[in-house]
Design a protein around this motif. Sequence first.
Motif, PDB file in Angstrom:
ATOM      1  N   SER A  27       0.828  -1.203   0.000  1.00 17.48           N
ATOM      2  CA  SER A  27       0.000   0.000   0.000  1.00 17.48           C
ATOM      3  C   SER A  27       0.862   1.253   0.000  1.00 17.48           C
ATOM      4  N   PHE A  28       0.219   2.380  -0.237  1.00 17.07           N
ATOM      5  CA  PHE A  28       0.887   3.671  -0.248  1.00 17.07           C
ATOM      6  C   PHE A  28       0.238   4.505   0.846  1.00 17.07           C
ATOM      7  N   VAL A  29       0.973   4.711   1.922  1.00 16.79           N
ATOM      8  CA  VAL A  29       0.394   5.353   3.096  1.00 16.79           C
ATOM      9  C   VAL A  29       1.111   6.676   3.362  1.00 16.79           C
ATOM     10  N   ALA A  30       0.349   7.701   3.651  1.00 20.01           N
ATOM     11  CA  ALA A  30       0.951   8.976   4.024  1.00 20.01           C
ATOM     12  C   ALA A  30       0.769   9.185   5.516  1.00 20.01           C
ATOM     13  N   VAL A  31       1.816   9.713   6.150  1.00 17.42           N
ATOM     14  CA  VAL A  31       1.696  10.117   7.547  1.00 17.42           C
ATOM     15  C   VAL A  31       1.845  11.626   7.571  1.00 17.42           C
ATOM     16  N   GLY A  76       5.450  14.155  16.017  1.00 24.64           N
ATOM     17  CA  GLY A  76       5.971  12.816  16.277  1.00 24.64           C
ATOM     18  C   GLY A  76       6.130  11.965  15.035  1.00 24.64           C
ATOM     19  N   LYS A  77       5.888  12.557  13.863  1.00 26.86           N
ATOM     20  CA  LYS A  77       5.915  11.713  12.665  1.00 26.86           C
ATOM     21  C   LYS A  77       7.316  11.219  12.314  1.00 26.86           C
ATOM     22  N   SER A  78       8.338  12.057  12.569  1.00 30.73           N
ATOM     23  CA  SER A  78       9.711  11.607  12.293  1.00 30.73           C
ATOM     24  C   SER A  78      10.169  10.555  13.300  1.00 30.73           C
ATOM     25  N   THR A  79       9.749  10.715  14.543  1.00 32.59           N
ATOM     26  CA  THR A  79      10.070   9.708  15.565  1.00 32.59           C
ATOM     27  C   THR A  79       9.467   8.367  15.166  1.00 32.59           C
ATOM     28  N   PHE A  80       8.235   8.423  14.652  1.00 29.18           N
ATOM     29  CA  PHE A  80       7.567   7.204  14.191  1.00 29.18           C
ATOM     30  C   PHE A  80       8.385   6.569  13.072  1.00 29.18           C
ATOM     31  N   LEU A 130       4.958   7.594   3.262  1.00 30.43           N
ATOM     32  CA  LEU A 130       5.373   8.945   2.921  1.00 30.43           C
ATOM     33  C   LEU A 130       5.077   9.850   4.112  1.00 30.43           C
ATOM     34  N   ILE A 131       6.160  10.338   4.726  1.00 36.46           N
ATOM     35  CA  ILE A 131       5.978  11.200   5.889  1.00 36.46           C
ATOM     36  C   ILE A 131       6.149  12.632   5.427  1.00 36.46           C
ATOM     37  N   THR A 132       5.160  13.458   5.660  1.00 33.78           N
ATOM     38  CA  THR A 132       5.191  14.762   5.009  1.00 33.78           C
ATOM     39  C   THR A 132       4.317  15.766   5.742  1.00 33.78           C
ATOM     40  N   HIS A 133       4.518  17.047   5.412  1.00 31.76           N
ATOM     41  CA  HIS A 133       3.501  18.002   5.813  1.00 31.76           C
ATOM     42  C   HIS A 133       2.964  18.758   4.595  1.00 31.76           C
ATOM     43  N   TYR A 134       3.285  18.240   3.406  1.00 33.60           N
ATOM     44  CA  TYR A 134       2.737  18.817   2.184  1.00 33.60           C
ATOM     45  C   TYR A 134       1.441  18.115   1.814  1.00 33.60           C
ATOM     46  N   LEU A 172      -1.546  11.406  -3.276  1.00 28.50           N
ATOM     47  CA  LEU A 172      -1.041  10.210  -3.955  1.00 28.50           C
ATOM     48  C   LEU A 172      -1.345   8.942  -3.165  1.00 28.50           C
ATOM     49  N   ALA A 173      -1.582   9.094  -1.861  1.00 26.33           N
ATOM     50  CA  ALA A 173      -1.656   7.927  -0.987  1.00 26.33           C
ATOM     51  C   ALA A 173      -3.018   7.239  -1.058  1.00 26.33           C
ATOM     52  N   ASP A 174      -3.002   5.937  -0.684  1.00 28.17           N
ATOM     53  CA  ASP A 174      -4.261   5.203  -0.565  1.00 28.17           C
ATOM     54  C   ASP A 174      -4.918   5.525   0.775  1.00 28.17           C
ATOM     55  N   TYR A 175      -4.086   5.772   1.759  1.00 23.09           N
ATOM     56  CA  TYR A 175      -4.581   5.910   3.121  1.00 23.09           C
ATOM     57  C   TYR A 175      -3.711   6.913   3.864  1.00 23.09           C
ATOM     58  N   VAL A 176      -4.311   7.665   4.767  1.00 25.54           N
ATOM     59  CA  VAL A 176      -3.578   8.724   5.455  1.00 25.54           C
ATOM     60  C   VAL A 176      -3.746   8.598   6.969  1.00 25.54           C
ATOM     61  N   TYR A 177      -2.637   8.738   7.668  1.00 25.17           N
ATOM     62  CA  TYR A 177      -2.707   8.880   9.118  1.00 25.17           C
ATOM     63  C   TYR A 177      -2.344  10.320   9.456  1.00 25.17           C
TER      64      TYR A 177
END
Lengths: 290, 269
Positions: free
Chosen positions: A44-48, A55-59, A207-211, A217-222
């Motif tokens: 899958s293609f997941v965006a965080v 905490g996204k970079s720590t994750f 994909l960890i981002t704030h853009y 592009l992602a299938d699912y987002v956290y």
Amino acid sequence: MGIKNKIIKSENLAHEYARRDESGDVTGIVRALDGIDVQIEAGSFVAVLGANGSGKSTFAKHLNGLLFPTEGTLYIDGMDTADSENTLAVRQTAGMVFQNPDNQIIANIVEEDVGFGPENMGVPTDKILKRVEECLKETGMYSYRRHSPNHLSGGQKQRVAVAGVLAMRPKCIILDEATAMLDPAGRKNVLDTIVRLNKKEHITVILITHYMEEVTLADYVYVMKQGKVAYSGTPGEVFQNVGMLRECRLEAPQITQIAQGLQKAGIPLTQGVFTIEGLAKELLELAKKR
Amino acid sequence: MIRNITIGQYYAADSVVHRLDPRVKVIGTLVYIVSLFLFNNFWGYAVAAGCFCAVTVVSKVPFSYIVRGLKPVFFMLVFTALLNLFWTPGTVFFQLGPVELTWEGLRKAFFLSVRLIFLILGSSLMTLTTTPNQLTNALEKLLAPLCHLHVPVHEIAMMMSIALRFIPILVEETDRIMKAQMARGADFESGNVIQRLRNMLPILVPLFVSAVRRANDLALAMDARCYHGGSGRTKMHPLRYQGRDFAAYLLCIAYCVLLYASVTYLPVL
């Protein structure tokens, strides 16, 4: 569903670190991750998504075995990351691309850098050469294989970094704000490469981002906020939830905001428009109906 | 000025010299440098210069690239030449007040500059045709016997190659910081030496902070790519001697023989 189809599975994952003052005394405990329960399917293609300090970079660093959970457990492809026996295998399974292009290229020649991972893993020489060639072709950097990384643009450097991760044959690639320092053209090139790898090679992408634009592009987002998963869903669902985004110090992409504005003004658009092409198409169809 | 250092800057080209085993190039360069100091004779320098030019042509590295390596040491060169020119006793051929020029001094100054020039040109040519990684590979391999004395050869080689990788980046960064400080009114040109050194502080502090941050990032990136020291590591380009490498060693020996013959049998100039 068995643990096998879930490439990433976290159970109540938490991470704490001590904040120290100048003399090294502990002044407080920061809970960077606080009870993360996430299951991500292979392929899958997941965006965080999250603002600074969410905490996204720590994750991301947990996924790669660079940090270990303070509480809870994290399984990568069925391996417990807390077990130091698994560390190398975890890092090979989940490769990581970092933010700064300059600070993650180790060698002085593009192809030698791509070969760095396989060298560390003890892959035989002839196989390294084959892998490096494949991976550079895959990311479109083959013609630069003998160049010095210093002469490449940011986007090209990041594609070399992606090739370097690919050469380790990972099942999952984590991009920790890998496009944050790039110009729009470089960003597009890197994202195109990543999308192609996801679709063609079925490599899981985190994909960890704030853009916001990248999230589409992602299938699912956290969506993360203060070390917790504040919301999760498809990009469409996330963008509809304007109040939640604002609370997480984020904003929906401009195009979604326009679409929502139009909806408020009484134009019957469908929910969850977040590309320029999508909006243009819907508006054209509506215009034809009139 | 620091931008002009060519040492550690690889010039990508496809030539026999580039393809040679780096160990051959390291040993060859050492032989060449040592050979420069073993004679005092025009013929010898003619041979040394001829061989250097031949290798340069074969290597396809533009001559201007190699000469650029001389710029930073230009003043040192002129200084040592002048020192020898004026302070060597011997037959005087020109006199102006207390200043005397002697034939011996002229000769000594000339030889010394030629030696230093070829020393730098020779080692520049090696670093231009050898990637720093190959170079450290060669050193790692050549120094491997020291492992038995518990010298961490792999770690040293790794550190060298990383240092080489970050030199251009830090140079660029220094430039950027200098410009940023100049935009805020910093002055690096006026004042005496001590004042100037003190003015460098606002450059050094941010540069140092950034270097530490980069080192931290790089260590993480190396960890992420499964780096765990030299054990169990394979090589993408392991060093194996080929036919051309033995040929190059033979050429090295031929050079020494030619040099010896020219110095010994040709009339002394």
